[in-house]
Design a protein around this motif. Sequence first.
Motif, PDB file in Angstrom:
ATOM      1  N   UNK A 101     -27.892   3.706 -18.518  1.00  0.00           N
ATOM      2  CA  UNK A 101     -27.612   3.054 -17.247  1.00  0.00           C
ATOM      3  C   UNK A 101     -26.944   4.014 -16.267  1.00  0.00           C
ATOM      4  N   UNK A 102     -26.045   4.861 -16.752  1.00  0.00           N
ATOM      5  CA  UNK A 102     -25.378   5.826 -15.879  1.00  0.00           C
ATOM      6  C   UNK A 102     -26.382   6.808 -15.293  1.00  0.00           C
ATOM      7  N   UNK A 103     -27.404   7.181 -16.095  1.00  0.00           N
ATOM      8  CA  UNK A 103     -28.441   8.083 -15.606  1.00  0.00           C
ATOM      9  C   UNK A 103     -29.187   7.458 -14.433  1.00  0.00           C
ATOM     10  N   UNK A 104     -29.417   6.141 -14.524  1.00  0.00           N
ATOM     11  CA  UNK A 104     -30.082   5.446 -13.412  1.00  0.00           C
ATOM     12  C   UNK A 104     -29.227   5.508 -12.155  1.00  0.00           C
ATOM     13  N   UNK A 105     -27.901   5.383 -12.340  1.00  0.00           N
ATOM     14  CA  UNK A 105     -27.019   5.467 -11.178  1.00  0.00           C
ATOM     15  C   UNK A 105     -27.101   6.862 -10.561  1.00  0.00           C
ATOM     16  N   UNK A 106     -27.088   7.906 -11.435  1.00  0.00           N
ATOM     17  CA  UNK A 106     -27.156   9.283 -10.935  1.00  0.00           C
ATOM     18  C   UNK A 106     -28.468   9.536 -10.200  1.00  0.00           C
ATOM     19  N   UNK A 107     -29.552   8.878 -10.681  1.00  0.00           N
ATOM     20  CA  UNK A 107     -30.861   9.053 -10.060  1.00  0.00           C
ATOM     21  C   UNK A 107     -31.018   8.231  -8.789  1.00  0.00           C
ATOM     22  N   UNK A 108     -29.994   7.387  -8.503  1.00  0.00           N
ATOM     23  CA  UNK A 108     -30.065   6.544  -7.315  1.00  0.00           C
ATOM     24  C   UNK A 108     -30.919   5.309  -7.494  1.00  0.00           C
ATOM     25  N   UNK A 144     -29.973   2.578  -9.367  1.00  0.00           N
ATOM     26  CA  UNK A 144     -29.184   1.367  -9.582  1.00  0.00           C
ATOM     27  C   UNK A 144     -27.759   1.696  -9.883  1.00  0.00           C
ATOM     28  N   UNK A 145     -26.887   0.664  -9.804  1.00  0.00           N
ATOM     29  CA  UNK A 145     -25.485   0.816 -10.135  1.00  0.00           C
ATOM     30  C   UNK A 145     -24.684   1.450  -9.037  1.00  0.00           C
ATOM     31  N   UNK A 146     -23.542   1.998  -9.388  1.00  0.00           N
ATOM     32  CA  UNK A 146     -22.684   2.691  -8.442  1.00  0.00           C
ATOM     33  C   UNK A 146     -21.932   3.774  -9.180  1.00  0.00           C
ATOM     34  N   UNK A 147     -21.206   4.568  -8.444  1.00  0.00           N
ATOM     35  CA  UNK A 147     -20.528   5.719  -9.033  1.00  0.00           C
ATOM     36  C   UNK A 147     -19.471   5.333 -10.016  1.00  0.00           C
ATOM     37  N   UNK A 148     -18.987   4.100  -9.950  1.00  0.00           N
ATOM     38  CA  UNK A 148     -17.951   3.667 -10.876  1.00  0.00           C
ATOM     39  C   UNK A 148     -18.469   3.542 -12.296  1.00  0.00           C
ATOM     40  N   UNK A 149     -19.793   3.565 -12.432  1.00  0.00           N
ATOM     41  CA  UNK A 149     -20.360   3.433 -13.772  1.00  0.00           C
ATOM     42  C   UNK A 149     -20.186   4.676 -14.595  1.00  0.00           C
ATOM     43  N   UNK A 150     -19.924   5.765 -13.985  1.00  0.00           N
ATOM     44  CA  UNK A 150     -19.851   7.030 -14.730  1.00  0.00           C
ATOM     45  C   UNK A 150     -18.502   7.205 -15.383  1.00  0.00           C
TER      46      UNK A 150
END
Length: 604
Positions: A589-596, A598-604
């Motif tokens: 899921x964090x990879x999806x956030x990094x790829x833009x 889904x999610x947000x930066x708080x997921x990392x």
Amino acid sequence: MKQKDFLHTFKNNKFVFKYIWKLTPRRVLFDLIKNILHIVFFFFEQTYVYKFVIDSIQFKRPFYHVVLYMAALFMGWLILNRGTDLYETYYREKDEMKISKNILFEVYERAAVIDLIYYDKKEFYDDYVLNIKNIKERFFATYNSIISMISAVAGIVLYGGFIISADVFGIVLIFITIIIQYLLNRKSNKINFQRTMDLCPIDRVRNYVKRVFYLGDYASELRMGNISSKFFELNRTTTEDSIKLIKKSAKRLMPIDFINTFVMDNIAFDVIYILYLSYRSLILKVMSYGTIISLIRSQWSFTGSIGSLTSELTRMHENSMYIDKYKEFLAMKPMIKNGSDTLNNEKIEQIELKRVCFSYEKEKPVLNNISLKINKNEKVAFVGHTGAGKTTLSNILLRLYEIDSGEILINNKPIESIRLDSYRSRFSALFQDFYLYSASVKENIALDVTTDEARLAEAIRLSGFEEKFLTFERGADTQLTKEFDNQGVNLSGGEIQKLSLARAIYRDSDVIIMDEPSSALDPIAEYHLNETILKIAKDRIVIFISHRLSTTKIADKIFFFSNGEIIEAGSHQELMEQNGRYAEMFRIQAQKYDDGTGGNSNAK
């Protein structure tokens, strides 16, 4: 009908009669008196009048005898019709509304308390829909059958007595046909009942299709895609299935109806009996002309009363089967144990599960050997893929289901020992599928018809709903949705989310369960929702249920579910260090956030 079946049918019909008598004795007395008097007046107007008038002519009686007869008959009808008009105008609708309200209230009241697990069974929906759809009409049909049967008996006594006084053979002929017609009618009603039962699951699908097309909930999606074609096809196939069932039952009913109406009514009664009376009058000359005509008319009315009685007896049997469904529905007993202890002012400080197992269907476990402990003020997360058992466990904690085995303790007390209302009052839940009621703002938040104004205002303020609320001209009395009020308000998705939060805050509970309420929110809105929950629930237990792991970093404990079991447990940091299933899911899921994506930066 077998004696046992007859007694059971009689018992059910007696139940309905007493039910309506208890609610509206005025209605019962009126119907009985009106129907019996109607039979009596009809006899003297349509049957005996011919004997009286024709015999008066034949035997040269005074004309004023006929005048007095007709005057008495006219006055009787006038009084009866006037009394009927008065009741119909002022009382009938009121009495029927009272009966209908009571019947449906009992059904709704039972539906509101029976266990949630019933809703997971197709058979429940079939029986419940059948009750909701037909029970009011079946109550009135049963009652009307009883009144009609009493009227038929009165007609049989009156017309039968007249026929016997003039000629006995007609009664013998009539009673030969009674048994035959009764058996035929009973067979017809069994076929009709089976057709109704077979149509019930089909009607349930058709009613669902109807809801899809007339409820606003589906309007947008129907216009954005081609899903409507699926429901067009469903409507077509269910209509074809209905027609097949109707045709099948019609084929079985046709020969029965032919024998019943043509053979028994037309030949046995009309032809044979009229020929017999004509022979006695014209050949044997043992009857007056007036008696002959009155007997013919009495025979029609007598056989009509017999037919009505046999029809009502078999109809009572059919109605009895629906009354059985109604009584079975009201007799459903909750399986969830309701204790006698109350929590009083005691706050929930610990929740412990020991080897809890649960299944919706036998041999298909949904939860298996679940053990966990949640302490005072802890924030915990149930995570895992969809279908892992997270929501089921939350429903068990809310005591919406009864576990198959194991033990759940609240402050070291078995939950079975605690009264359900006391227990549930300590929980708030924000569900993924949050529903607005077509009711006022305050009723939607308080979930009650009475409201604590101070708590309501505080819940609206803390939830972030206040900005929207201040735009309502009628304030907390503003109706939500336009289903019943054109002045009602439709809320956006975000506003509904805030209202659901206000509902949880208003409850002032010890435990808040958040079952993926943020699944439809964007990451920023989800972040703010979680921050708000943590702020208002710092001294409460909070259970987050999610498959999105951006929320879980704030939890004190995380329980990772897979196939109904807890396979990992610990804090976010501990589970990341274990490098197991949770860590794998989090990194994906964090990879999806990094790829833009889904999610947000708080997921990392």
